[in-house]
Design an enzyme around this catalytic site. Structure first.
Site, PDB file in Angstrom:
ATOM      1  N   GLY A  21       0.804  -1.221   0.000  1.00 24.65           N
ATOM      2  CA  GLY A  21       0.000   0.000   0.000  1.00 24.65           C
ATOM      3  C   GLY A  21       0.832   1.262   0.000  1.00 24.65           C
ATOM      4  O   GLY A  21       1.923   1.315   0.589  1.00 24.65           O
TER       5      GLY A  21
ATOM      6  N   ARG B 205      -3.028   8.155   3.691  1.00 25.67           N
ATOM      7  CA  ARG B 205      -3.290   8.951   4.893  1.00 25.67           C
ATOM      8  C   ARG B 205      -2.013   9.525   5.508  1.00 25.67           C
ATOM      9  O   ARG B 205      -2.075  10.428   6.336  1.00 25.67           O
ATOM     10  CB  ARG B 205      -4.045   8.110   5.923  1.00 25.67           C
ATOM     11  CG  ARG B 205      -5.540   7.993   5.616  1.00 25.67           C
ATOM     12  CD  ARG B 205      -6.251   7.207   6.705  1.00 25.67           C
ATOM     13  NE  ARG B 205      -6.058   5.775   6.545  1.00 25.67           N
ATOM     14  CZ  ARG B 205      -6.485   4.861   7.407  1.00 25.67           C
ATOM     15  NH1 ARG B 205      -7.110   5.242   8.516  1.00 25.67           N
ATOM     16  NH2 ARG B 205      -6.291   3.573   7.193  1.00 25.67           N
TER      17      ARG B 205
ATOM     18  N   GLU C  67     -17.068  -8.284  11.677  1.00 28.75           N
ATOM     19  CA  GLU C  67     -16.629  -6.896  11.553  1.00 28.75           C
ATOM     20  C   GLU C  67     -17.560  -5.990  12.345  1.00 28.75           C
ATOM     21  O   GLU C  67     -18.734  -6.300  12.565  1.00 28.75           O
ATOM     22  CB  GLU C  67     -16.591  -6.485  10.081  1.00 28.75           C
ATOM     23  CG  GLU C  67     -15.590  -7.257   9.245  1.00 28.75           C
ATOM     24  CD  GLU C  67     -14.184  -7.168   9.781  1.00 28.75           C
ATOM     25  OE1 GLU C  67     -13.780  -6.070  10.245  1.00 28.75           O
ATOM     26  OE2 GLU C  67     -13.476  -8.198   9.761  1.00 28.75           O
TER      27      GLU C  67
ATOM     28  N   ASN D 234      -9.479  -8.630  16.441  1.00 30.96           N
ATOM     29  CA  ASN D 234      -8.555  -9.167  15.443  1.00 30.96           C
ATOM     30  C   ASN D 234      -7.490  -8.118  15.134  1.00 30.96           C
ATOM     31  O   ASN D 234      -7.798  -6.997  14.751  1.00 30.96           O
ATOM     32  CB  ASN D 234      -9.330  -9.524  14.167  1.00 30.96           C
ATOM     33  CG  ASN D 234      -8.426  -9.989  13.050  1.00 30.96           C
ATOM     34  OD1 ASN D 234      -7.308 -10.442  13.284  1.00 30.96           O
ATOM     35  ND2 ASN D 234      -8.914  -9.870  11.810  1.00 30.96           N
TER      36      ASN D 234
ATOM     37  N   LYS E   2      37.359  15.131   8.940  1.00 33.88           N
ATOM     38  CA  LYS E   2      36.716  14.375   7.857  1.00 33.88           C
ATOM     39  C   LYS E   2      37.750  13.482   7.187  1.00 33.88           C
ATOM     40  O   LYS E   2      38.804  13.960   6.780  1.00 33.88           O
ATOM     41  CB  LYS E   2      36.088  15.339   6.841  1.00 33.88           C
ATOM     42  CG  LYS E   2      35.229  14.676   5.759  1.00 33.88           C
ATOM     43  CD  LYS E   2      35.990  14.249   4.518  1.00 33.88           C
ATOM     44  CE  LYS E   2      36.552  15.428   3.769  1.00 33.88           C
ATOM     45  NZ  LYS E   2      37.287  14.970   2.533  1.00 33.88           N
TER      46      LYS E   2
ATOM     47  N   ASN F 179      50.313  17.583  18.376  1.00 34.34           N
ATOM     48  CA  ASN F 179      49.518  18.728  18.817  1.00 34.34           C
ATOM     49  C   ASN F 179      49.246  19.632  17.620  1.00 34.34           C
ATOM     50  O   ASN F 179      50.188  20.097  16.960  1.00 34.34           O
ATOM     51  CB  ASN F 179      50.244  19.530  19.890  1.00 34.34           C
ATOM     52  CG  ASN F 179      49.411  20.719  20.373  1.00 34.34           C
ATOM     53  OD1 ASN F 179      48.566  20.583  21.250  1.00 34.34           O
ATOM     54  ND2 ASN F 179      49.635  21.880  19.780  1.00 34.34           N
TER      55      ASN F 179
END
Length: 452
Positions: free
Chosen positions: A12, A16, A155, A170, A351, A377
């Site tokens: 699906g 909604r 139902e 259910n 990085k 350092n």
């Protein structure tokens, strides 16, 4: 126990959700819903998982990869129609098949396992996962016979006043005898107002054949929640986050404020680590023991050693050793590896860099595309200049080098061990061992300049 199979319904679109992202790919605690479901299913020893895809099929396949096989439901005509799409992969197999929705991320492996065990203990042809719900409005009710077996599912819209008082519902998750399931699926019709083929109709067909239909009632309705909109998504996130945090606290992690601490489902954290408010840990992160994380720290897909402190900083796809301190306000970008007893201070960015044990960049520096040895350092405001506008180049700083403040190391360049870089230098050539490199213009004073 017989062979276990699973069919995950994930076809699906989820209108909604009002989203360009397909419903089952929306994350809960950092992981897509359908991935939660498949991971939980596989954790109980399911032999084959078939995910029924439709909308966003390729994206779902990319997410799940080889963790599942796939069946395409090109047109969404109901849950029974979705299940029958898996027939070419499963219909001739002996064993038990779980049918579960891909938008139920809260269901636990323990409940799935208990459902399998109850199904096989009763030698049922179908077993329904049910739950108790005080207000069961909108849910199908479970009508049981005197012996406790399931008589039918009714139902809400079809229930009598007496049936409406039933509070066992259910959940939409089932176990079936695999061959029995596929034998009756073709008999399901779409004679209903939606014109769809519904999986609960299989229950009536099996009962009509005098087959045993059972039910296993979970004690926790919340884990059966199906996510259909953003409100339910938020509710699922809250429930899962609470359980994740509880698990870590019971395992010896201190979480100062669980309501403001976000931990992904796959994160591992050692005992006696403290998480302060605003901590967010995502992906497959591993945090060691006796660490201090936060406040206001984000860690994604990273590994942190023991006794390390990360404060008000961001760490992405990196590895940090033991007894190292990061922050406040540091940014550890991908492919960074920091050794033990390293210090990365405020407003330092790294990085694609390795830092040897005991090295430090305490403040206001950028170190990228570099190898930094042990005992180094790097002074305030120093930069490895790694980019010429087209390509990236590497800087190598060997052991026990001291880089003075406001220095620029123009890559590709190597600074040999034991060397010193004078403050304010721009280094373009290799610096030999145990040398002092000064690369700046000599000071010139123009006396009386402003009087002229």
């Amino acid at each position: 126990m017989s062979n276990k199979y699973a069919i995950v319904l994930a076809a699906g679109k989820g209108t909604r959700m009002k989203s360009k992202l397909y419903k089952v790919l929306h994350p809960v605690c950092g992981k897509p819903m359908v991935q939660h479901v498949v991971d939980h299913v596989k954790s109980v020893g399911v032999h084959t998982v078939v995910t029924v895809v439709g909308h966003g099929a390729e994206l779902v396949k990319t997410q799940l990869g080889e963790n599942s096989e796939y069946a395409l439901q090109a047109e969404q005509l109901g849950t029974a129609h979705a299940v029958i799409q898996a027939a070419p992969l499963l219909k001739d197999k002996e064993g038990t098949t779980l049918v579960i929705c891909g938008d139920t991320p809260l269901i636990t492996p323990e409940t799935i396992q208990a459902l399998f065990e109850e199904h096989e203990r009763l030698q049922a042809k179908a077993t329904i996962l049910t739950a108790h719900l005080e207000d069961s409005t909108g849910y199908g009710r479970i009508i049981r016979s005197i012996d406790g077996s399931v008589q039918r599912i009714v139902e809400h819209k079809d229930a009598t006043p007496d049936e409406l008082t039933i509070q066992e519902i259910n959940t939409g998750t089932y176990c079936f005898d695999n061959k029995a399931l596929f034998e009756v699926l073709n008999d399901v019709n779409n004679d209903n107002s939606q014109g769809e083929y519904y999986l609960p109709d299989v229950i009536e067909l099996l009962k009509a054949k005098d087959e045993t239909v059972a039910a296993y009632k979970t004690s926790n309705f919340d884990e059966t929640l199906g996510v259909n909109d953003r409100y339910a998504l938020s509710f699922a996130e809250t429930l899962m986050r609470k359980e994740i945090n509880k698990k870590h606290m019971l395992n010896g992690v201190t979480i100062i404020d669980p309501l403001s601490t976000y931990i992904s489902a796959d994160t591992v954290i050692g005992s006696d680590t403290i998480l302060y408010p605003g901590t967010m840990i995502y992906g497959n992160s591993i945090i060691g023991s006796d660490c201090t994380i936060g406040p206001n720290t984000e860690i994604i897909d990273s590994e942190i050693g023991n006794e390390t402190s990360i404060k008000q900083s961001v760490v992405h796809e990196s590895k940090i050793g033991d007894s190292t301190t990061v922050g406040p306000f540091a940014h550890i970008r991908p492919a960074t590896t920091l050794g033990n007893e390293v210090r990365i201070g405020n407003f330092v960015e790294t990085k694609k860099v390795t830092f040897g044990n005991g090295s430090k960049a305490s403040h206001l520096s950028y170190i990228g595309d570099a190898e930094v040895g042990q005992g180094v350092n790097i002074g305030c405001g120093s930069i490895t200049v790694n980019y010429d506008g087209k390509n990236k180049f590497k800087t190598i700083i060997e052991d026990n080098v001291f880089v003075g403040c406001n220095s620029n190391l123009i890559a590709p360049v190597t600074v040999k061990k034991g060397s010193y870089i004078a403050a304010g230098s721009t280094i373009t050539d290799e610096v030999p061992e145990d040398s002092l490199a000064i690369a700046r213009a000599r000071q010139v004073n123009k006396e009386g300049y402003y009087k002229n």
